[in-house]
Design a protein around this motif. Sequence first.
Motif, PDB file in Angstrom:
ATOM      1  N   ALA A 172      39.377  37.574  36.018  1.00  0.00           N
ATOM      2  CA  ALA A 172      39.930  38.861  35.237  1.00  0.00           C
ATOM      3  C   ALA A 172      41.347  38.793  35.581  1.00  0.00           C
ATOM      4  CB  ALA A 172      39.486  39.872  35.974  1.00  0.00           C
ATOM      5  N   THR A 173      42.179  39.519  34.729  1.00  0.00           N
ATOM      6  CA  THR A 173      43.663  39.704  34.821  1.00  0.00           C
ATOM      7  C   THR A 173      44.137  40.851  35.452  1.00  0.00           C
ATOM      8  OG1 THR A 173      43.935  40.819  32.733  1.00  0.00           O
ATOM      9  CG2 THR A 173      43.922  38.424  32.840  1.00  0.00           C
ATOM     10  N   ASP A 174      43.357  41.805  36.012  1.00  0.00           N
ATOM     11  CA  ASP A 174      43.375  42.919  36.798  1.00  0.00           C
ATOM     12  C   ASP A 174      42.319  43.719  37.307  1.00  0.00           C
ATOM     13  OD1 ASP A 174      42.667  44.520  34.846  1.00  0.00           O
ATOM     14  OD2 ASP A 174      44.675  44.604  33.940  1.00  0.00           O
ATOM     15  N   VAL A 175      42.779  44.514  38.206  1.00  0.00           N
ATOM     16  CA  VAL A 175      41.426  45.575  38.769  1.00  0.00           C
ATOM     17  C   VAL A 175      40.622  46.024  37.924  1.00  0.00           C
ATOM     18  CG1 VAL A 175      40.876  47.242  40.240  1.00  0.00           C
ATOM     19  CG2 VAL A 175      42.727  45.706  41.047  1.00  0.00           C
ATOM     20  N   ASN A 192      34.558  35.759  38.815  1.00  0.00           N
ATOM     21  CA  ASN A 192      35.626  36.177  38.026  1.00  0.00           C
ATOM     22  C   ASN A 192      36.790  37.137  38.643  1.00  0.00           C
ATOM     23  OD1 ASN A 192      36.287  36.147  34.952  1.00  0.00           O
ATOM     24  ND2 ASN A 192      35.948  38.456  34.903  1.00  0.00           N
ATOM     25  N   LEU A 193      36.821  36.804  39.695  1.00  0.00           N
ATOM     26  CA  LEU A 193      38.093  37.616  40.475  1.00  0.00           C
ATOM     27  C   LEU A 193      39.155  37.184  39.921  1.00  0.00           C
ATOM     28  CD1 LEU A 193      37.074  37.773  44.182  1.00  0.00           C
ATOM     29  CD2 LEU A 193      37.502  39.787  42.746  1.00  0.00           C
ATOM     30  N   PRO A 194      40.393  37.922  39.871  1.00  0.00           N
ATOM     31  CA  PRO A 194      41.632  37.539  39.624  1.00  0.00           C
ATOM     32  C   PRO A 194      42.209  36.631  40.786  1.00  0.00           C
ATOM     33  CG  PRO A 194      41.651  39.927  39.385  1.00  0.00           C
ATOM     34  CD  PRO A 194      40.314  39.477  39.925  1.00  0.00           C
ATOM     35  N   PHE A 195      42.928  35.486  40.050  1.00  0.00           N
ATOM     36  CA  PHE A 195      43.527  34.493  41.283  1.00  0.00           C
ATOM     37  C   PHE A 195      42.454  33.941  41.983  1.00  0.00           C
ATOM     38  CE2 PHE A 195      46.712  37.934  40.670  1.00  0.00           C
ATOM     39  CZ  PHE A 195      47.704  37.144  40.298  1.00  0.00           C
ATOM     40  N   ARG A 196      41.144  33.582  41.278  1.00  0.00           N
ATOM     41  CA  ARG A 196      40.018  32.911  42.040  1.00  0.00           C
ATOM     42  C   ARG A 196      40.593  31.550  42.086  1.00  0.00           C
ATOM     43  NH1 ARG A 196      36.190  32.568  36.541  1.00  0.00           N
ATOM     44  NH2 ARG A 196      37.236  30.446  36.033  1.00  0.00           N
TER      45      ARG A 196
END
Length: 428
Positions: free
Chosen positions: A136-139, A122-126
């Motif tokens: 996700a969209t942010d930290v 689910n990391l941003p920019f996976r």
Amino acid sequence: MLSISRTCAMTLALAGVLASTALSAIPAAAQGPTGGQPTSGEPTATEFYVPKQNHYHEAQRQIADLRSSGDRAAADSLGEMISTPQAVWVTGSDPTTVTQEVRNTTHRAAGKRQVPVLAAYNLPFRDCSQYSAGGATDVAGYKAWVDALAAGIQDRAAMVVLEPDGLGIIPWYTALDGNLEWCQPAEANSATAAAERFEMLNYAVDQLKALPNTKVYLDGTHSAWLGTGEISSRLVKAGVQKADGFFLNVSNYELTERQLKFGSWVSQCIYYATEINPGAYGSCASQYYPASPSDFSTWGLTDAWYAQNVGAAANAPSSDELAHFVIDTSRNGRGPWVPSASYPDPQVWCNPPSRGLGYLPTSDTGNELADAFLWIKVPGESDGECSRGLTDNDGVDPEWGRVDPSAGAWFPEQAVDLIANTSAPVRP
């Protein structure tokens, strides 16, 4: 399109192989770092969880179709394949739903005295916003998601494969050689994206390792990707020394024997560049030097480098002091694909034909650094819509004669192909 009838010549042998339990399924060819064979299959190995939510209903429909067509051998073998332990991919974005789904999975596994493998993704920019875009969209959102994942596990046993491709593909990252890598999404902040990636992974390691019975592994790519020093430096930045180790070959096809060597080199490079010659990741021997990546007979040269520079060091580490690893063996029974046709972009990682299932999941690997062989990528799941670089083919994959299913969707033709081409030996 690949016809289902292609499996008619398949023997019943696979059904017998796959019918073995995870406790007794031990690869005959797995070699330890000193050349030792796997240990006896007495009930000391971990029994991994068999989920039903991984395309269970699509597979059952395919099994019914195979039976009705008279192909009982393929139907039986497909049934055994989906009854083999494999990972549960945690990809949902809603934290409440994630907690509930993970709680359900770990409860079911605990009730069966099995250990679930959770692929947290689910990391941003996976995937650099490619075939498996999302996350996700942010930290802050990612950290909340990790908290939800941890809340679903609590004190129950789990093995977490943390963010496949998370270290192989980093947005706006400058490699050891000083060059900016190819993943440069316009939506990401070029000044902070790479540092945020490491911040999020370290947070996830800390939160998950705070749980009493959770093992955590970070992305170690595979032997045909990043060099030993490059991935070792990224693993250390991501917190591998606080985790249980790293994983190799997820959703890929590289042979297990190569991953065992590569994994041992990464483990030793991490130690070398943190304890013997701090910061010297670029000095670590790899599959690219002094070995030749395409000639496995030369890989002993890299073994010799580590024997001299790590094994013979005054403060040489024990196996307990080195990072351990796990290997995805779900589809690597025949190794990587070499196309027979010429394509603008062959996409050898994307739904290659004529591949086969690899070693069955087991924690009895016979290698003191390899904690397990796992089926992390669900066999039968598509890698995405692969066009092989062709732009005038309406998206049809010329190797399959159809538009491939989207990433993560069930690919029935590939499922029977993996069964038909299974070749990994399993010791009886």
